[in-house]
Scaffold this motif. Structure first.
Motif, PDB file in Angstrom:
ATOM      1  N   TYR A 639      -6.317 -11.689  45.221  1.00 49.00           N
ATOM      2  CA  TYR A 639      -4.674 -11.831  43.890  1.00 49.00           C
ATOM      3  C   TYR A 639      -5.909 -10.439  42.830  1.00 49.00           C
ATOM      4  N   LEU A 640      -6.794 -10.754  42.282  1.00 47.58           N
ATOM      5  CA  LEU A 640      -6.596 -10.149  40.584  1.00 47.58           C
ATOM      6  C   LEU A 640      -7.342  -8.016  41.163  1.00 47.58           C
ATOM      7  N   GLU A 641      -7.521  -8.213  42.396  1.00 43.87           N
ATOM      8  CA  GLU A 641      -7.635  -6.998  43.584  1.00 43.87           C
ATOM      9  C   GLU A 641      -6.690  -6.070  42.889  1.00 43.87           C
ATOM     10  N   SER A 642      -5.461  -6.518  44.068  1.00 46.00           N
ATOM     11  CA  SER A 642      -4.005  -6.752  43.911  1.00 46.00           C
ATOM     12  C   SER A 642      -3.650  -6.235  42.797  1.00 46.00           C
ATOM     13  N   ILE A 643      -3.447  -7.550  42.172  1.00 43.08           N
ATOM     14  CA  ILE A 643      -3.121  -7.007  40.864  1.00 43.08           C
ATOM     15  C   ILE A 643      -3.563  -6.058  39.495  1.00 43.08           C
ATOM     16  N   MET A 644      -5.260  -5.643  39.598  1.00 41.78           N
ATOM     17  CA  MET A 644      -5.965  -4.538  38.742  1.00 41.78           C
ATOM     18  C   MET A 644      -5.043  -3.119  39.702  1.00 41.78           C
ATOM     19  N   HIS A 645      -4.835  -3.705  41.261  1.00 45.15           N
ATOM     20  CA  HIS A 645      -4.959  -1.565  41.617  1.00 45.15           C
ATOM     21  C   HIS A 645      -3.531  -1.887  41.388  1.00 45.15           C
ATOM     22  N   ASN A 646      -1.961  -2.708  42.009  1.00 47.35           N
ATOM     23  CA  ASN A 646      -0.832  -1.819  40.798  1.00 47.35           C
ATOM     24  C   ASN A 646      -0.485  -1.165  39.550  1.00 47.35           C
ATOM     25  N   LEU A 647      -1.334  -2.236  38.740  1.00 49.92           N
ATOM     26  CA  LEU A 647      -2.100  -1.354  37.419  1.00 49.92           C
ATOM     27  C   LEU A 647      -1.971  -0.665  36.871  1.00 49.92           C
ATOM     28  N   VAL A 648      -3.275  -0.338  38.081  1.00 45.63           N
ATOM     29  CA  VAL A 648      -4.175   0.643  37.565  1.00 45.63           C
ATOM     30  C   VAL A 648      -2.977   2.287  38.675  1.00 45.63           C
ATOM     31  N   SER A 649      -3.196   1.805  39.337  1.00 47.28           N
ATOM     32  CA  SER A 649      -2.667   3.450  39.727  1.00 47.28           C
ATOM     33  C   SER A 649      -1.195   3.328  39.342  1.00 47.28           C
ATOM     34  N   ASN A 650      -0.286   1.778  39.127  1.00 45.26           N
ATOM     35  CA  ASN A 650       0.938   2.634  38.494  1.00 45.26           C
ATOM     36  C   ASN A 650       1.137   3.412  37.048  1.00 45.26           C
ATOM     37  N   ALA A 651      -0.105   3.309  36.279  1.00 44.50           N
ATOM     38  CA  ALA A 651      -0.950   4.173  35.279  1.00 44.50           C
ATOM     39  C   ALA A 651      -1.576   5.420  35.489  1.00 44.50           C
ATOM     40  N   LEU A 652      -1.457   5.754  36.774  1.00 46.84           N
ATOM     41  CA  LEU A 652      -1.980   6.894  37.152  1.00 46.84           C
ATOM     42  C   LEU A 652      -0.487   7.522  37.997  1.00 46.84           C
ATOM     43  N   LYS A 653      -0.107   6.784  38.389  1.00 45.03           N
ATOM     44  CA  LYS A 653       1.115   7.544  38.967  1.00 45.03           C
ATOM     45  C   LYS A 653       2.408   8.131  38.011  1.00 45.03           C
ATOM     46  N   TYR A 654       2.299   7.478  36.772  1.00 42.81           N
ATOM     47  CA  TYR A 654       3.550   7.684  35.462  1.00 42.81           C
ATOM     48  C   TYR A 654       2.945   8.395  34.920  1.00 42.81           C
ATOM     49  N   ARG A 655       2.067   9.363  34.832  1.00 45.30           N
ATOM     50  CA  ARG A 655       0.786  10.092  34.115  1.00 45.30           C
ATOM     51  C   ARG A 655       2.493  10.853  33.326  1.00 45.30           C
ATOM     52  N   SER A 656       1.595  11.198  32.005  1.00 45.75           N
ATOM     53  CA  SER A 656       2.477  12.387  31.668  1.00 45.75           C
ATOM     54  C   SER A 656       2.097  13.945  31.878  1.00 45.75           C
ATOM     55  N   PRO A 657       2.821  14.762  32.338  1.00 43.24           N
ATOM     56  CA  PRO A 657       2.402  16.575  32.596  1.00 43.24           C
ATOM     57  C   PRO A 657       2.032  17.081  31.857  1.00 43.24           C
ATOM     58  N   GLU A 658       2.387  16.715  30.169  1.00 41.42           N
ATOM     59  CA  GLU A 658       1.720  17.592  29.655  1.00 41.42           C
ATOM     60  C   GLU A 658       0.375  17.129  28.416  1.00 41.42           C
ATOM     61  N   ARG A 659       0.124  15.670  29.467  1.00 38.93           N
ATOM     62  CA  ARG A 659      -1.623  15.606  28.784  1.00 38.93           C
ATOM     63  C   ARG A 659      -2.223  14.565  29.591  1.00 38.93           C
ATOM     64  N   LYS A 660      -3.742  15.088  29.341  1.00 38.96           N
ATOM     65  CA  LYS A 660      -4.735  14.574  30.633  1.00 38.96           C
ATOM     66  C   LYS A 660      -4.026  13.235  30.568  1.00 38.96           C
ATOM     67  N   PRO A 661      -4.405  12.082  31.713  1.00 41.74           N
ATOM     68  CA  PRO A 661      -4.002  11.174  32.095  1.00 41.74           C
ATOM     69  C   PRO A 661      -5.709  10.266  30.775  1.00 41.74           C
ATOM     70  N   ILE A 662      -5.487   9.224  29.711  1.00 45.23           N
ATOM     71  CA  ILE A 662      -6.636   8.164  29.600  1.00 45.23           C
ATOM     72  C   ILE A 662      -5.886   6.962  30.073  1.00 45.23           C
ATOM     73  N   ILE A 663      -6.765   6.046  30.321  1.00 42.79           N
ATOM     74  CA  ILE A 663      -6.305   4.488  30.668  1.00 42.79           C
ATOM     75  C   ILE A 663      -7.423   4.071  29.900  1.00 42.79           C
ATOM     76  N   LEU A 664      -6.806   2.572  29.392  1.00 41.57           N
ATOM     77  CA  LEU A 664      -8.061   1.674  28.966  1.00 41.57           C
ATOM     78  C   LEU A 664      -7.918   0.647  29.626  1.00 41.57           C
ATOM     79  N   ILE A 665      -8.786   0.092  30.313  1.00 33.77           N
ATOM     80  CA  ILE A 665      -8.849  -1.696  31.143  1.00 33.77           C
ATOM     81  C   ILE A 665      -9.695  -2.194  29.881  1.00 33.77           C
ATOM     82  N   LYS A 666      -8.950  -2.937  29.328  1.00 37.10           N
ATOM     83  CA  LYS A 666      -9.407  -4.398  28.670  1.00 37.10           C
ATOM     84  C   LYS A 666      -9.358  -5.849  29.211  1.00 37.10           C
ATOM     85  N   SER A 667     -10.198  -6.561  28.513  1.00 30.79           N
ATOM     86  CA  SER A 667      -9.805  -8.560  28.944  1.00 30.79           C
ATOM     87  C   SER A 667     -10.643  -8.742  27.715  1.00 30.79           C
TER      88      SER A 667
END
Length: 744
Positions: A639-667
């Protein structure tokens, strides 16, 4: 209340030894345990009079003012402040003498440990050592093999600290250790390539090596110094000094070192990706104290080695994983092009064995068994599959010592000591099984690991013999790699998709099963009400259309009609297969299957998903940062792998065409919750407009060709199945943060 003074330790209980309340320190420094607010002395080491003009017996209840001049005390009050979790080093002055002060908090009190201050090395010696360290780092990067890097590391450590023996000790998956590199002075006994059993460094000690990465014993034979009183008068219990710089070692460990003829040691942990990989173990035949500067240098050396180990592993793993992916793609392409899946499994030129270092493989599918390479015979394989169906419940299982969990495997251990199983269908007893042969290996141990010494009193002593002892290892294969495990699971997922494509006759039966499940669970969750419409529209309608096309073809059996009908049928089948994949994903979460909870190391989950998304990360130049304050969770790993995959892949999928994607993963942890969040700088979401349907099935919010509206729905289902909740904050054009909180 535990009391170390009443604890009789031997090999039978050393893994539970309460070393955190040992109440003694080594004599090359002194300790003060102070009231954090008033700086009054609660406890003190008996030897403080050897360093300062005072008497330990009269210090209880006194403030540090009695040990310092007024000017010194004012400076002390400013320096003796720190965060609860912090361990800090301060240089302080008492009675005109300078000391290294090691400072941390424990049970609400302030623990201050002092060593006499030593100036950093100066002059020519300092220049030479600095230059040598710079050269060492450059040489380390140039070495191509791990052994060469390890040999360079032990040579430089010995050059820096002049110990009789410096060993680089690596742990295996069972926590046995092997000396893979060594530098010894002339006349010293060599332990190169010798193995040491896991009991020599028990779990409790390994855990400490993660927290306290540099540990010195300056004089094994020195008399320990008591902390008085043993019971802290403020807490009513012994003080926890596990993070102490001076804490006296376990008695059984000191006895172990004396049996080896060692009088001084320095151990420096090698930590790779947050895990204890090994130790730089330094030993000296005479007592020897290393000052803080040299201990720090050794820590830097160990960290430099850990960095090249990590770089070496990542390079190797990525190359191998890419090879597996290419071969898996070729294999699946051949199977997909075959008019019959079962015939294709017998005839394809690319084999399942190309996707692993295994020497044998068996696939049970549709009541048939397909095999290749070296495997157990037919009767042995049938019994093994029966055992797997009764005992493997997590969907994947692997071992390098099959006979240890399945006794009949001893009869075929030469062919199959290692087993990897991935489940296709438990109901139909369909599995993919990989086999690895017994590894013919002779291990050289430093003394016989199973042999212990027992006194007449019944006390079990540390072993006294470290002489060379050879053992022939039987019943074990080489370990399964993370790449092999991931590739096997991806292969099974793709095989299932092919099976669904080739089993149109079973669609109606599956439809009935889904309808039945929906009726049973509709009271549990209103989301399952969507199934009736999905099944009616996405399955029954195409089936009716397929029947109509069949009638049309029978009425007009021309070649042109045939081509059109087949094209249309193919599109319908692909759409139904995709729908079934979606339904299966939803059912796995919504039907409340029994979840297997386990200790999950969050950095590993993040790393795995980043590896899976590596192609997109490289393509977009995405920058991924992590701040994991909480590293371990108790939850179903899948479940944790699935949740993390969906959230990170969405962050990449819905990136802005105007800037380099920056993603922060916190706990982090807050009250009784453990939370983690994924923040991006993408296109953002208009929550005022679409927030009410954010987690609905098949809801999408951007015109992205890959958007299906399934990921967030599935994520919410899985989070709530774990008793947690998910929140979203977003600003259109700036980015989005999804936060998941689970109960501790």
């Amino acid at each position: 209340m535990q009391n170390y003074q009443n604890y009789n330790v031997d090999l039978s209980n050393c893994d539970k030894e309460p070393i955190h309340i040992i109440g003694r320190i080594q004599p090359h420094g002194f300790m003060l345990i102070l009231n954090k607010g008033t700086l009054e002395v609660e406890q003190v080491s008996e030897n403080i009079g050897e360093f300062l003009q005072t008497d330990a017996a009269i210090l209880a209840g006194q403030t540090l003012e009695v040990l310092a001049t007024p000017a010194e005390y004012e400076k002390l009050k400013q320096k003796l402040t720190l965060d609860e979790k912090e361990v800090s080093l301060v240089i302080l002055e008492l009675q005109g003498e300078q000391f290294f002060g090691f400072l941390h908090t424990s049970q609400g009190s302030l623990v201050l440990e002092c060593e006499p201050y030593v100036e950093p090395q100066g002059g020519q010696e300092f220049l030479e050592l600095t230059g040598a360290y710079t050269t060492f780092q450059a040489e380390l990067d140039r070495q191509e093999s791990l052994v060469a890097q390890a040999e360079l590391t032990v040579r430089f450590v010995q050059q820096a600290i002049d110990y009789d023996q410096v060993m680089l000790y690596r742990f295996d998956e069972d926590w046995n250790g092997e000396v893979i590199a060594e530098k010894v002075s002339p006349g010293q006994h060599s332990y190169l390539h010798h193995h040491f059993p896991a009991t020599d460094i028990p779990a409790q000690a390994r855990e400490l090596l993660l927290k306290k990465t540099v540990r010195q014993i300056a004089n094994v034979s020195a008399a320990a110094v008591n902390i008085i009183p043993y019971i802290n008068p403020e807490t009513g219990s012994p003080s926890n000094i596990i993070r102490s710089e001076l804490r006296n070692p376990s008695e059984i460990h000191l006895e172990y070192l004396q049996n080896m003829g060692v009088q001084a040691t320095l151990s420096v942990s090698i930590i790779v990706n947050g895990k204890l990989w090994g130790i730089v173990a330094c030993q000296h035949k005479a007592a020897k104290f290393l000052n803080y500067w040299k201990r720090q240098l050794c820590q830097h050396i160990a960290q430099a080695f850990a960095n090249v180990v990590l770089a070496h592993q990542e390079k190797r793993d990525l190359q191998q994983l890419e090879e597996y992916r290419v071969k898996e793609g070729l294999l699946l392409r051949e199977l997909a092009q075959s008019p019959n899946l079962h015939e294709g499994l017998l005839e394809q030129s690319h084999t399942f064995l190309e996707l692993s270092e295994a020497t044998g493989v068996a696939l049970t599918l549709g009541g048939k068994v397909y095999t290749a390479g070296i495997i157990p015979d037919k009767a042995e394989l049938e019994k093994l599959i029966e055992w797997v169906s009764e005992n493997v419940s997590d969907g994947i299982f692997h071992t390098r010592e099959l006979s240890k969990v399945y006794a009949p495997a001893d009869a075929f251990r030469e062919r199959a000591s290692g087993l990897l199983v991935v489940e296709l269908s438990k109901f139909n007893k369909e599995y993919l099984l990989y086999f690895k042969p017994e590894l013919s290996e002779t291990k050289v141990w430093a003394g016989q690991p199973e042999k212990m010494n027992q006194e007449k009193s019944g006390r079990i002593q540390p072993r006294k013999s470290f002489a060379k002892w050879e053992q022939v290892v039987k019943g074990k294969s080489v370990p399964w790699t993370l790449n092999e495990l991931d590739t096997a699971q991806i292969l099974v997922k793709d095989l299932v998709a092919l099976v669904l494509k080739n089993q149109q006759d079973n669609l109606q039966s599956l439809n009935n099963r889904l309808s039945h499940s929906s009726e049973i669970l509709q009271a549990k969750n209103r989301r399952l009400e969507d199934f009736t419409q999905i099944i009616a529209h996405n399955l029954r309608s195409p089936l009716s259309n397929m029947l109509g096309l069949s009638h049309f073809y029978n009425a007009h059996p021309e070649e042109e009609t045939s081509n059109k009908v087949m094209d249309m049928m193919g599109n319908m089948i692909v759409n139904m297969s995709n729908t079934l994949d979606d339904l299966n994903l939803i059912l796995e979460s919504d039907l409340g299957q029994k979840l297997t909870y386990q200790e999950v190391y969050l950095p590993d989950v993040v790393e795995k998903e980043l590896q899976n998304l590596q192609a997109v990360i490289l393509e977009t130049g995405a920058q991924v940062e992590t701040d994991l304050q909480v590293k371990t969770l108790i939850a179903p790993k899948v479940y944790l792998e699935s949740i993390m995959h969906n959230l990170v892949s969405n962050a990449l999928k819905y990136r802005s065409p105007e800037r380099k994607p920056i993603i922060l993963i916190k706990s982090w942890q807050e009250q009784h919750l453990v939370c983690f969040a994924v923040t991006d700088n993408g296109v953002g979401i208009n929550l005022q407009k679409v927030g009410h349907k954010m987690f609905r099935l098949y809801s999408t919010f951007h015109k992205n060709k890959d958007a299906k509206g399934l990921g967030l729905y599935l994520t919410k289902v899985q989070v709530e199945a774990l008793g947690g909740h998910i929140q979203v904050k977003s600003t259109l054009g700036e980015g989005t943060t999804f936060t998941v909180c689970l109960k501790v």
